[in-house]
Design a protein around this motif. Sequence first.
Motif, PDB file in Angstrom:
ATOM      1  N   TYR A  53       0.817  -1.222  -0.049  1.00  0.00           N
ATOM      2  CA  TYR A  53       0.051  -0.027   0.014  1.00  0.00           C
ATOM      3  C   TYR A  53       0.796   1.071  -0.080  1.00  0.00           C
ATOM      4  O   TYR A  53       0.727   2.189  -0.663  1.00  0.00           O
ATOM      5  N   LEU A  54       1.863   1.275   0.777  1.00  0.00           N
ATOM      6  CA  LEU A  54       2.973   2.556   0.758  1.00  0.00           C
ATOM      7  C   LEU A  54       3.541   2.721  -0.316  1.00  0.00           C
ATOM      8  O   LEU A  54       3.499   3.670  -0.841  1.00  0.00           O
ATOM      9  N   ARG A  55       4.156   1.671  -0.909  1.00  0.00           N
ATOM     10  CA  ARG A  55       4.841   1.698  -2.177  1.00  0.00           C
ATOM     11  C   ARG A  55       3.984   2.107  -3.378  1.00  0.00           C
ATOM     12  O   ARG A  55       4.383   3.222  -4.149  1.00  0.00           O
ATOM     13  N   GLU A  56       2.846   1.435  -3.582  1.00  0.00           N
ATOM     14  CA  GLU A  56       2.152   1.490  -4.746  1.00  0.00           C
ATOM     15  C   GLU A  56       1.400   3.078  -4.531  1.00  0.00           C
ATOM     16  O   GLU A  56       1.017   3.625  -5.656  1.00  0.00           O
ATOM     17  N   THR A  57       0.786   3.224  -3.535  1.00  0.00           N
ATOM     18  CA  THR A  57       0.143   4.684  -3.228  1.00  0.00           C
ATOM     19  C   THR A  57       1.287   6.013  -3.650  1.00  0.00           C
ATOM     20  O   THR A  57       0.705   6.774  -4.555  1.00  0.00           O
ATOM     21  N   GLY A  58       2.625   5.675  -3.395  1.00  0.00           N
ATOM     22  CA  GLY A  58       3.349   6.692  -4.041  1.00  0.00           C
ATOM     23  C   GLY A  58       3.664   6.558  -5.399  1.00  0.00           C
ATOM     24  O   GLY A  58       3.625   7.775  -6.181  1.00  0.00           O
ATOM     25  N   LYS A  59       3.582   5.349  -6.013  1.00  0.00           N
ATOM     26  CA  LYS A  59       3.778   5.253  -7.459  1.00  0.00           C
ATOM     27  C   LYS A  59       2.609   5.957  -8.201  1.00  0.00           C
ATOM     28  O   LYS A  59       2.547   6.419  -9.368  1.00  0.00           O
ATOM     29  N   CYS A  61       0.439   7.973  -7.255  1.00  0.00           N
ATOM     30  CA  CYS A  61       0.382   9.777  -6.878  1.00  0.00           C
ATOM     31  C   CYS A  61       1.486  10.279  -7.903  1.00  0.00           C
ATOM     32  O   CYS A  61       1.194  11.282  -8.527  1.00  0.00           O
ATOM     33  N   ALA A  62       2.450   9.819  -7.968  1.00  0.00           N
ATOM     34  CA  ALA A  62       3.382  10.358  -8.894  1.00  0.00           C
ATOM     35  C   ALA A  62       2.989  10.242 -10.347  1.00  0.00           C
ATOM     36  O   ALA A  62       3.359  10.882 -11.060  1.00  0.00           O
ATOM     37  N   LYS A  63       2.596   8.872 -10.590  1.00  0.00           N
ATOM     38  CA  LYS A  63       2.070   8.676 -12.080  1.00  0.00           C
ATOM     39  C   LYS A  63       0.892   9.642 -12.437  1.00  0.00           C
ATOM     40  O   LYS A  63       0.847  10.064 -13.603  1.00  0.00           O
ATOM     41  N   THR A  65       0.341  12.362 -11.200  1.00  0.00           N
ATOM     42  CA  THR A  65       1.101  13.777 -11.170  1.00  0.00           C
ATOM     43  C   THR A  65       1.702  14.168 -12.483  1.00  0.00           C
ATOM     44  O   THR A  65       1.318  15.099 -13.252  1.00  0.00           O
TER      45      THR A  65
END
Length: 113
Positions: A53-59, A61-63, A65
């Motif tokens: 959840y932590l890793r994919e949420t960051g990815k 949000c980045a994608k 954006t």
Amino acid sequence: MAGARFACAASARVTEHYPESRVTLSWALQRAYRGGNSNVAVGRVHTSAPLLYLRETGKICAKLTIGTVKLGLLFWSPHGRVDALCDIARAVGKAAGLYFGARYQEYAKTHGA
């Protein structure tokens, strides 16, 4: 299969041919969505839930954006628009799999039928 081996060739040239029916924006977006969705499904098997959840949420949000910024900056370019929209579709596919458990069924409908 016992004794199976895998090889890699960094300098190999790979080409992929698509039938005309798959050279559409709709198909490209479906493929990007499925890629993101499948990536999360594989992650569920190999990664602990909190880390996933932590890793994919960051990815995600980045994608989202990056895709949105690219869409604004490259809107004049057909290739740029498609690339940006695919980034967004990939992020949406990941989010659907991660937060809602959605699984994209690639062959639920036979392509071209």
